[in-house]
Design a protein around this motif. Structure first.
Motif, PDB file in Angstrom:
ATOM      1  N   PHE A  58      51.656  54.782  36.870  1.00 20.46           N
ATOM      2  CA  PHE A  58      51.891  53.891  36.730  1.00 20.46           C
ATOM      3  C   PHE A  58      51.197  52.431  36.110  1.00 20.46           C
ATOM      4  O   PHE A  58      50.921  53.028  36.492  1.00 20.46           O
ATOM      5  N   ILE A  59      51.801  51.303  35.383  1.00 19.57           N
ATOM      6  CA  ILE A  59      50.786  50.688  34.726  1.00 19.57           C
ATOM      7  C   ILE A  59      51.178  49.716  35.437  1.00 19.57           C
ATOM      8  O   ILE A  59      52.115  48.901  35.937  1.00 19.57           O
ATOM      9  N   THR A  60      49.964  48.919  36.019  1.00 15.11           N
ATOM     10  CA  THR A  60      50.427  47.490  35.959  1.00 15.11           C
ATOM     11  C   THR A  60      50.370  45.971  35.402  1.00 15.11           C
ATOM     12  O   THR A  60      49.766  46.180  33.904  1.00 15.11           O
ATOM     13  N   GLU A  61      51.530  44.791  36.192  1.00 14.26           N
ATOM     14  CA  GLU A  61      51.932  43.898  35.294  1.00 14.26           C
ATOM     15  C   GLU A  61      50.531  42.888  35.673  1.00 14.26           C
ATOM     16  O   GLU A  61      49.600  41.496  34.474  1.00 14.26           O
ATOM     17  N   ASP A  62      50.086  42.898  36.739  1.00 11.62           N
ATOM     18  CA  ASP A  62      49.175  42.205  36.955  1.00 11.62           C
ATOM     19  C   ASP A  62      48.042  42.685  38.187  1.00 11.62           C
ATOM     20  O   ASP A  62      48.815  43.784  38.825  1.00 11.62           O
ATOM     21  N   ILE A  63      47.030  42.924  38.910  1.00  8.40           N
ATOM     22  CA  ILE A  63      45.983  42.763  39.927  1.00  8.40           C
ATOM     23  C   ILE A  63      45.178  42.124  40.116  1.00  8.40           C
ATOM     24  O   ILE A  63      44.876  40.851  39.599  1.00  8.40           O
ATOM     25  N   SER A  64      45.038  41.414  41.824  1.00  3.97           N
ATOM     26  CA  SER A  64      43.808  40.769  42.313  1.00  3.97           C
ATOM     27  C   SER A  64      43.113  41.910  43.830  1.00  3.97           C
ATOM     28  O   SER A  64      44.119  43.069  43.311  1.00  3.97           O
ATOM     29  N   ALA A  65      42.542  40.676  44.398  1.00  2.00           N
ATOM     30  CA  ALA A  65      41.242  41.916  45.411  1.00  2.00           C
ATOM     31  C   ALA A  65      42.560  42.130  47.232  1.00  2.00           C
ATOM     32  O   ALA A  65      42.607  42.794  46.839  1.00  2.00           O
ATOM     33  N   GLY A  66      44.387  41.595  46.849  1.00  2.00           N
ATOM     34  CA  GLY A  66      45.123  41.455  48.182  1.00  2.00           C
ATOM     35  C   GLY A  66      46.069  42.779  47.769  1.00  2.00           C
ATOM     36  O   GLY A  66      46.560  42.614  47.588  1.00  2.00           O
TER      37      GLY A  66
END
Length: 218
Positions: free
Chosen positions: A123-131
């Motif tokens: 897959f490809i992310t829409e968004d990412i964070s450390a959580g």
């Protein structure tokens, strides 16, 4: 630095092409060595036998909830009441303190490999964070809300010294969201070690800075 008996340690391979993680506990500490119980592979949940001379990146959290990391090497196996593995333990100035920051969510595409019930997806992310992160569902999937997934996240840093970092962690499916004929699945990380979390944070800040530069260029 003295480590309490029972302190949880995460070990990650640093000298092999395939990244593996192991969890273990401190059994004893003497001079410049620490003794751990036989580690458990995070992915397979099976006991592993570390080769003498192999090197690892170790991380742990102290009583003050401060994360630390250091490089270590397997010095040998110890036969006692409890089978143990002896690891080198560095001096205090060779132990890195990992700064904790707020989780910054960044809208950016990142490649993510997902494993669920012996099935693999890309897959490809829409968004990412450390959580956590949100993936764009572009194919039929077998997993559903609250299922646990195994992830391999590719973080392409622009800094040549950082190169590409591969983060392996587990995550729980929060929900599925349909928006503009697209299905998004937010995932919450459930077993990310502190070094990988720090890499994600650095990656998010780097991407955030790039986005700001692009916005101010127009």
């Amino acid at each position: 630095m003295e480590l309490k008996i029972g302190t949880n340690i995460i070990l990650e391979t640093i000298s092999s092409e395939t990244s593996e993680r192991f969890r273990c506990k401190i059994v004893e500490q003497k001079n410049n060595s620490i003794y751990i119980d036989y580690p458990i592979n995070v992915k397979t949940n099976k006991t592993s036998f570390l080769l003498e001379g192999s090197q690892y990146r170790a991380s742990f959290v102290d009583d003050s909830k401060v994360a630390h990391a250091f490089k270590t090497q397997v010095l040998g196996r110890i036969k006692s009441n409890i089978p143990m593995i002896m690891l080198s333990f560095p001096t205090d100035d060779e132990i890195i303190k990992i700064q904790r920051r707020e989780f910054v969510r960044v809208l950016t595409p990142v490649d993510v490999a997902v494993e669920f019930d012996h099935q693999f997806y890309q897959f490809i992310t829409e968004d990412i964070s450390a959580g956590g992160l949100a993936i764009i569902i572009n194919q039929p999937v077998a997993f559903k809300e609250n299922d646990d997934l195994q992830l391999t996240i590719v973080l392409p840093f622009t800094n040549s010294n950082d190169g590409i970092k591969y983060v392996q962690t587990s995550a729980k499916v929060v929900r599925f969201i349909e928006r503009d004929n697209t299905i998004i699945a937010p995932l919450q990380f459930t077993n990310t070690d502190d070094i990988d979390k720090q890499n994600i944070i650095r990656f998010c800040f780097e991407r955030q800075l790039q986005i700001r530069k692009k916005e101010t260029a127009f």
